[in-house]
Design a protein around this motif. Structure first.
Motif, PDB file in Angstrom:
ATOM      1  N   ARG A 128      25.506  17.115  10.893  1.00 31.14           N
ATOM      2  CA  ARG A 128      25.321  18.102   9.861  1.00 31.14           C
ATOM      3  C   ARG A 128      24.463  17.568   8.727  1.00 31.14           C
ATOM      4  NH1 ARG A 128      28.595  20.772  12.701  1.00 31.14           N
ATOM      5  NH2 ARG A 128      30.770  20.422  12.949  1.00 31.14           N
ATOM      6  N   SER A 129      23.833  16.443   8.979  1.00 27.42           N
ATOM      7  CA  SER A 129      22.984  15.833   7.976  1.00 27.42           C
ATOM      8  C   SER A 129      21.598  16.478   7.983  1.00 27.42           C
ATOM      9  CB  SER A 129      22.841  14.335   8.258  1.00 27.42           C
ATOM     10  OG  SER A 129      21.887  13.769   7.403  1.00 27.42           O
ATOM     11  N   HIS A 130      21.005  16.548   6.820  1.00 31.54           N
ATOM     12  CA  HIS A 130      19.639  17.053   6.694  1.00 31.54           C
ATOM     13  C   HIS A 130      18.667  15.921   6.385  1.00 31.54           C
ATOM     14  CE1 HIS A 130      20.755  21.278   6.909  1.00 31.54           C
ATOM     15  NE2 HIS A 130      21.794  20.968   6.175  1.00 31.54           N
ATOM     16  N   ASP A 131      19.158  14.683   6.481  1.00 27.87           N
ATOM     17  CA  ASP A 131      18.312  13.528   6.199  1.00 27.87           C
ATOM     18  C   ASP A 131      17.273  13.346   7.294  1.00 27.87           C
ATOM     19  OD1 ASP A 131      19.899  13.084   3.999  1.00 27.87           O
ATOM     20  OD2 ASP A 131      21.133  11.562   4.994  1.00 27.87           O
ATOM     21  N   GLU A 132      16.119  12.830   6.908  1.00 29.07           N
ATOM     22  CA  GLU A 132      15.074  12.524   7.874  1.00 29.07           C
ATOM     23  C   GLU A 132      15.526  11.348   8.745  1.00 29.07           C
ATOM     24  OE1 GLU A 132      10.375  11.283   7.869  1.00 29.07           O
ATOM     25  OE2 GLU A 132      11.173  12.535   6.258  1.00 29.07           O
ATOM     26  N   VAL A 133      15.203  11.420  10.039  1.00 30.11           N
ATOM     27  CA  VAL A 133      15.584  10.377  10.993  1.00 30.11           C
ATOM     28  C   VAL A 133      14.315   9.692  11.472  1.00 30.11           C
ATOM     29  CG1 VAL A 133      16.681   9.938  13.224  1.00 30.11           C
ATOM     30  CG2 VAL A 133      17.590  11.717  11.712  1.00 30.11           C
ATOM     31  N   ASP A 134      14.323   8.353  11.428  1.00 31.23           N
ATOM     32  CA  ASP A 134      13.130   7.633  11.882  1.00 31.23           C
ATOM     33  C   ASP A 134      13.041   7.696  13.409  1.00 31.23           C
ATOM     34  OD1 ASP A 134      14.156   4.887  13.096  1.00 31.23           O
ATOM     35  OD2 ASP A 134      15.318   5.263  11.271  1.00 31.23           O
ATOM     36  N   LEU A 135      11.847   7.441  13.935  1.00 31.11           N
ATOM     37  CA  LEU A 135      11.572   7.600  15.357  1.00 31.11           C
ATOM     38  C   LEU A 135      12.457   6.717  16.231  1.00 31.11           C
ATOM     39  CD1 LEU A 135       9.911   8.971  17.528  1.00 31.11           C
ATOM     40  CD2 LEU A 135       8.148   7.218  17.203  1.00 31.11           C
ATOM     41  N   ALA A 136      12.667   5.464  15.863  1.00 35.41           N
ATOM     42  CA  ALA A 136      13.494   4.556  16.670  1.00 35.41           C
ATOM     43  C   ALA A 136      14.935   5.057  16.763  1.00 35.41           C
ATOM     44  CB  ALA A 136      13.443   3.141  16.092  1.00 35.41           C
ATOM     45  N   THR A 137      15.472   5.528  15.651  1.00 38.33           N
ATOM     46  CA  THR A 137      16.838   6.059  15.646  1.00 38.33           C
ATOM     47  C   THR A 137      16.922   7.311  16.514  1.00 38.33           C
ATOM     48  OG1 THR A 137      17.236   5.173  13.435  1.00 38.33           O
ATOM     49  CG2 THR A 137      18.680   6.955  14.164  1.00 38.33           C
ATOM     50  N   HIS A 138      15.924   8.180  16.409  1.00 36.39           N
ATOM     51  CA  HIS A 138      15.922   9.398  17.216  1.00 36.39           C
ATOM     52  C   HIS A 138      15.831   9.070  18.708  1.00 36.39           C
ATOM     53  CE1 HIS A 138      15.395  13.538  18.340  1.00 36.39           C
ATOM     54  NE2 HIS A 138      14.307  13.214  19.005  1.00 36.39           N
ATOM     55  N   ARG A 139      15.005   8.119  19.062  1.00 37.51           N
ATOM     56  CA  ARG A 139      14.889   7.734  20.475  1.00 37.51           C
ATOM     57  C   ARG A 139      16.214   7.196  21.015  1.00 37.51           C
ATOM     58  NH1 ARG A 139       8.810   5.115  20.514  1.00 37.51           N
ATOM     59  NH2 ARG A 139       7.767   7.122  20.838  1.00 37.51           N
ATOM     60  N   ARG A 140      16.923   6.386  20.229  1.00 40.39           N
ATOM     61  CA  ARG A 140      18.246   5.888  20.659  1.00 40.39           C
ATOM     62  C   ARG A 140      19.215   7.047  20.840  1.00 40.39           C
ATOM     63  NH1 ARG A 140      16.984   1.895  17.022  1.00 40.39           N
ATOM     64  NH2 ARG A 140      18.251   2.841  15.380  1.00 40.39           N
ATOM     65  N   TRP A 141      19.196   7.985  19.882  1.00 40.53           N
ATOM     66  CA  TRP A 141      20.079   9.146  19.974  1.00 40.53           C
ATOM     67  C   TRP A 141      19.758   9.965  21.229  1.00 40.53           C
ATOM     68  CZ3 TRP A 141      18.846  14.305  20.232  1.00 40.53           C
ATOM     69  CH2 TRP A 141      19.908  15.194  20.159  1.00 40.53           C
ATOM     70  N   LEU A 142      18.483  10.213  21.482  1.00 38.17           N
ATOM     71  CA  LEU A 142      18.082  11.007  22.636  1.00 38.17           C
ATOM     72  C   LEU A 142      18.479  10.332  23.944  1.00 38.17           C
ATOM     73  CD1 LEU A 142      16.694  13.473  23.832  1.00 38.17           C
ATOM     74  CD2 LEU A 142      14.514  12.241  23.661  1.00 38.17           C
ATOM     75  N   ALA A 143      18.229   9.037  24.064  1.00 36.23           N
ATOM     76  CA  ALA A 143      18.610   8.312  25.287  1.00 36.23           C
ATOM     77  C   ALA A 143      20.115   8.406  25.507  1.00 36.23           C
ATOM     78  CB  ALA A 143      18.159   6.855  25.195  1.00 36.23           C
ATOM     79  N   GLY A 144      20.882   8.222  24.462  1.00 29.56           N
ATOM     80  CA  GLY A 144      22.333   8.343  24.585  1.00 29.56           C
ATOM     81  C   GLY A 144      22.766   9.754  24.925  1.00 29.56           C
ATOM     82  N   SER A 145      22.093  10.750  24.352  1.00 30.70           N
ATOM     83  CA  SER A 145      22.437  12.148  24.622  1.00 30.70           C
ATOM     84  C   SER A 145      22.211  12.512  26.078  1.00 30.70           C
ATOM     85  CB  SER A 145      21.601  13.078  23.737  1.00 30.70           C
ATOM     86  OG  SER A 145      22.007  12.981  22.402  1.00 30.70           O
ATOM     87  N   LEU A 146      21.131  12.022  26.650  1.00 27.21           N
ATOM     88  CA  LEU A 146      20.799  12.367  28.032  1.00 27.21           C
ATOM     89  C   LEU A 146      21.762  11.750  29.029  1.00 27.21           C
ATOM     90  CD1 LEU A 146      16.914  12.124  27.806  1.00 27.21           C
ATOM     91  CD2 LEU A 146      18.338  14.194  27.763  1.00 27.21           C
ATOM     92  N   ASP A 147      22.476  10.709  28.619  1.00 23.22           N
ATOM     93  CA  ASP A 147      23.437  10.042  29.493  1.00 23.22           C
ATOM     94  C   ASP A 147      24.842  10.622  29.402  1.00 23.22           C
ATOM     95  OD1 ASP A 147      21.592   8.294  30.569  1.00 23.22           O
ATOM     96  OD2 ASP A 147      22.001   6.712  29.098  1.00 23.22           O
ATOM     97  N   ARG A 148      25.076  11.530  28.491  1.00 23.74           N
ATOM     98  CA  ARG A 148      26.430  12.052  28.261  1.00 23.74           C
ATOM     99  C   ARG A 148      26.726  13.245  29.162  1.00 23.74           C
ATOM    100  NH1 ARG A 148      27.263  12.504  21.853  1.00 23.74           N
ATOM    101  NH2 ARG A 148      29.066  13.656  22.634  1.00 23.74           N
ATOM    102  N   ASP A 149      27.969  13.321  29.647  1.00 22.52           N
ATOM    103  CA  ASP A 149      28.371  14.491  30.426  1.00 22.52           C
ATOM    104  C   ASP A 149      29.116  15.511  29.570  1.00 22.52           C
ATOM    105  OD1 ASP A 149      30.778  13.191  30.095  1.00 22.52           O
ATOM    106  OD2 ASP A 149      31.243  13.066  32.230  1.00 22.52           O
TER     107      ASP A 149
END
Length: 123
Positions: free
Chosen positions: A1-22
């Motif tokens: 629920r944050s509106h803070d800007e996310v740097d690219l490295a953090t976003h990539r880690r989040w995306l990789a983790g998201s794609l692995d979740r069931d």
């Protein structure tokens, strides 16, 4: 629920983790004109919580409703009919409140201490 800007490295880690979740369904939607937005479903207890974002260049085109319906259709195809879903909307976000009301979300709980209400629906 944050509106803070996310740097690219953090976003990539989040995306990789998201794609692995069931317990997460992440959908990226585009059309002939390009990106439309994203719909993310997160399993939260007995329901799936939706998060929807319309692509910045496509805002104001009336795409939030169709984007939400496409996301609901995709979740229903994965989980079956009768799936409980929720949407968490800040009390100051009138556009989102209208979107989810039109889509049949109701029976609000809250708001919580941060001003968020939870709306409910069964697909």
């Amino acid at each position: 629920r944050s509106h803070d800007e996310v740097d690219l490295a953090t976003h990539r880690r989040w995306l990789a983790g998201s794609l692995d979740r069931d317990d997460r369904l992440l959908l990226v939607v585009d059309d002939a004109r390009g990106p439309v937005g994203t719909v993310r479903w997160d399993r939260a207890d007995a329901a799936w919580e939706v998060s929807i974002t319309v692509a910045p260049k496509r805002r104001g085109e009336g795409l939030a409703g169709p984007l939400l319906r496409a996301g609901e259709d995709a979740l229903r195809a994965r989980t079956g009919a009768g799936t409980p879903v929720t949407a968490v909307v800040h009390t100051g976000n009138d556009a989102s409140a209208r979107l989810f009301a039109r889509a049949g979300y109701g029976d609000p709980t809250g708001p919580d201490a941060d001003g968020f209400r939870t709306l409910h629906r069964v697909l």
